[in-house]
Scaffold this active site. Structure first.
Site, PDB file in Angstrom:
ATOM      1  N   SER A  86       0.800  -1.233   0.000  1.00  0.00           N
ATOM      2  CA  SER A  86       0.000   0.000   0.000  1.00  0.00           C
ATOM      3  C   SER A  86       0.828   1.277   0.000  1.00  0.00           C
ATOM      4  CB  SER A  86      -0.908   0.006   1.230  1.00  0.00           C
ATOM      5  OG  SER A  86      -0.142   0.011   2.409  1.00  0.00           O
ATOM      6  N   THR A 210      -2.540   3.130   2.923  1.00  0.00           N
ATOM      7  CA  THR A 210      -1.759   4.372   3.014  1.00  0.00           C
ATOM      8  C   THR A 210      -1.132   4.354   4.395  1.00  0.00           C
ATOM      9  OG1 THR A 210      -3.376   5.572   1.660  1.00  0.00           O
ATOM     10  CG2 THR A 210      -2.007   6.925   3.063  1.00  0.00           C
ATOM     11  N   THR A 228       1.694   6.990   0.184  1.00  0.00           N
ATOM     12  CA  THR A 228       0.876   5.885  -0.345  1.00  0.00           C
ATOM     13  C   THR A 228       1.250   5.535  -1.773  1.00  0.00           C
ATOM     14  OG1 THR A 228      -1.418   5.180  -0.660  1.00  0.00           O
ATOM     15  CG2 THR A 228      -0.909   7.410  -1.314  1.00  0.00           C
ATOM     16  N   ARG A 238      -4.175   9.287 -11.729  1.00  0.00           N
ATOM     17  CA  ARG A 238      -5.092   9.575 -10.623  1.00  0.00           C
ATOM     18  C   ARG A 238      -4.302  10.017  -9.383  1.00  0.00           C
ATOM     19  NH1 ARG A 238      -5.766   7.329  -5.154  1.00  0.00           N
ATOM     20  NH2 ARG A 238      -7.947   7.524  -4.588  1.00  0.00           N
ATOM     21  N   THR A 261      -6.332   7.771   5.984  1.00  0.00           N
ATOM     22  CA  THR A 261      -6.157   6.630   5.086  1.00  0.00           C
ATOM     23  C   THR A 261      -7.550   6.260   4.577  1.00  0.00           C
ATOM     24  OG1 THR A 261      -6.355   5.049   6.897  1.00  0.00           O
ATOM     25  CG2 THR A 261      -4.144   5.736   6.336  1.00  0.00           C
ATOM     26  N   GLY A 262      -7.596   5.368   3.593  1.00  0.00           N
ATOM     27  CA  GLY A 262      -8.886   5.006   3.001  1.00  0.00           C
ATOM     28  C   GLY A 262      -9.041   5.664   1.652  1.00  0.00           C
TER      29      GLY A 262
HETATM   30  N1  GLY Z   1      -5.783   7.341   0.620  1.00  0.00           N
HETATM   31  C1  GLY Z   1      -5.049   6.903  -0.461  1.00  0.00           C
HETATM   32  C2  GLY Z   1      -5.650   7.129  -1.753  1.00  0.00           C
HETATM   33  O1  GLY Z   1      -6.854   7.143  -1.901  1.00  0.00           O
HETATM   34  O2  GLY Z   1      -4.916   7.317  -2.694  1.00  0.00           O
END
Ligand code: GLY
Length: 355
Positions: A86, A210, A228, A238, A261-262
């Site tokens: 991650s 992350t 991340t 992205r 995170t998430g």
């Molecule tokens: N929180 C990491 C992402 O969505 O890229």
């Protein structure tokens, strides 16, 4: 133990965190004396690498080093772990099989910030973000520009795609559609055969791990990093919340710091970590402020999409060395690693209600 609580008590409860004191100080923002447990370093990672990262950061803090040095060196430990899918090296790649990293850093002492997004081939993006912060007048560099900049500063280009991440990507690619020209071949069409062929390389849906590292040093200065590899199999280019100041990370030296995170899209739209720090400024504990942000997000999104299933986890610290974390329901237990004068510990936060 993970605590599930009602919406009302979610708002009202106050956890007695951060017991034990090294210092007693008065902070002008809060206007009253409070026990302070500093230095301290925390991370959202609770595996062995997270623990190792805390040891590294703690060593720096204990020797009088700065919070910004501590969070950078601690984050680097997590970024270079090839087993971590991650963050950094070994991260799950984008839909073209290319690892693109996002990271941000913020230094409360100077109220400065730096970040990189869609950075390829550099194992420690948070260190590049630090140089953006300290050696340029910009806050954010992306893509090829970020890579060129990193190379000028002596960072070595390396292939970030580990064998494990490559095979996880290949498995995803083959399973994506039976209307394209990718496999699996006829003899692996049976689910069990396919499973045994890919043994050790789990079928992975969109994956959005992350890490956050937040610290307060002996001078009371606060710093943070969020780093991340972003959403697994994302569309190339992205950018998630992690490199966006106020979304994936926010630090205010008078108050504290928060990291997210998430799934980043929801965090960007809600400016969640800025919100958490502002809630702490109003007197909420880190635990309460993380919970407030989850409630805020659920309230907004449920109105427009009743099926909304958010994934965020927030961690936060304040100037007193208090800490907290909370996460959306259905995504496992919210945990964080903490290193302070009591040693290393794992803290379990609260789960947000969804209605
Ligand atoms: N929180 C990491 C992402 O969505 O890229």
């Amino acid at each position: 133990m993970t605590t599930k609580i009602s919406r009302r008590s979610f708002f009202n409860r106050s956890l007695g965190l951060g017991a034990g004191a090294l210092l007693i100080k008065t902070f002008p923002t809060f206007g009253f004396s409070k026990k302070v447990t500093i230095p301290m370093i925390v991370t959202s990672h609770t595996n062995q690498t997270g623990h190792n990262a805390m040891e590294t950061g703690w060593e720096i803090l204990l020797n009088g080093g700065s919070a910004i040095d501590a969070v950078e060196k601690a984050a680097n430990i997590i970024e270079i772990d090839p087993e971590d899918a991650s963050v950094g090296y070994g991260g799950i790649p984008n839909e073209h099989g290319v690892v693109q990293l996002d990271a941000s850093i913020m230094d409360g002492k100077t109220y400065n910030a730096g970040s990189v997004a869609c950075l390829e081939n550099i194992k420690i993006p948070s260190s590049v973000a630090r140089i953006v912060m300290e050696r340029t007048d910009h806050v954010m560099l992306v893509g090829q520009g970020a890579l060129d900049f990193a190379k000028k500063w002596g960072f070595r280009e390396e292939n970030l795609l580990t064998e494990k991440a490559r095979k996880i990507w290949l498995r995803w690619k083959e399973g994506l559609s039976d209307r394209d020209d990718w496999g699996p071949p006829e003899h692996l069409k049976d689910k069990e055969d396919l499973e045994s062929y890919w043994e050790g390389f789990p079928e992975t849906e969109h994956h959005y791990g992350t890490t956050n590292v937040l610290a307060i040093d002996q001078n009371g200065d606060v710093a943070g990093i969020t780093t991340t590899s972003g959403l697994g199999f994302k569309i190339p280019g992205r950018v998630g919340d992690s490199p966006i100041i106020g979304a994936g990370l926010y630090v205010d030296n008078e108050v504290g710091a928060a990291g997210a995170t998430g799934r980043g899209e929801d965090v960007i739209k809600s400016c969640a970590t800025f919100y958490i720090v502002m809630r702490m400024k109003e007197g909420r504990t880190p635990q309460e402020a993380c919970e407030d942000a989850l409630i805020m997000i659920v309230d907004k999104y449920k109105k427009v999409n009743p099926d909304f299933f958010p994934s965020e986890k927030f961690v936060a610290i304040n100037k007193y060395g208090e800490f907290g974390c909370a996460r959306m329901k259905g995504r496992g237990k919210p945990r964080m690693s903490v290193m302070n004068d009591k040693g290393y510990s794992k803290h379990e936060g609260t789960i947000a209600p969804q209605e």
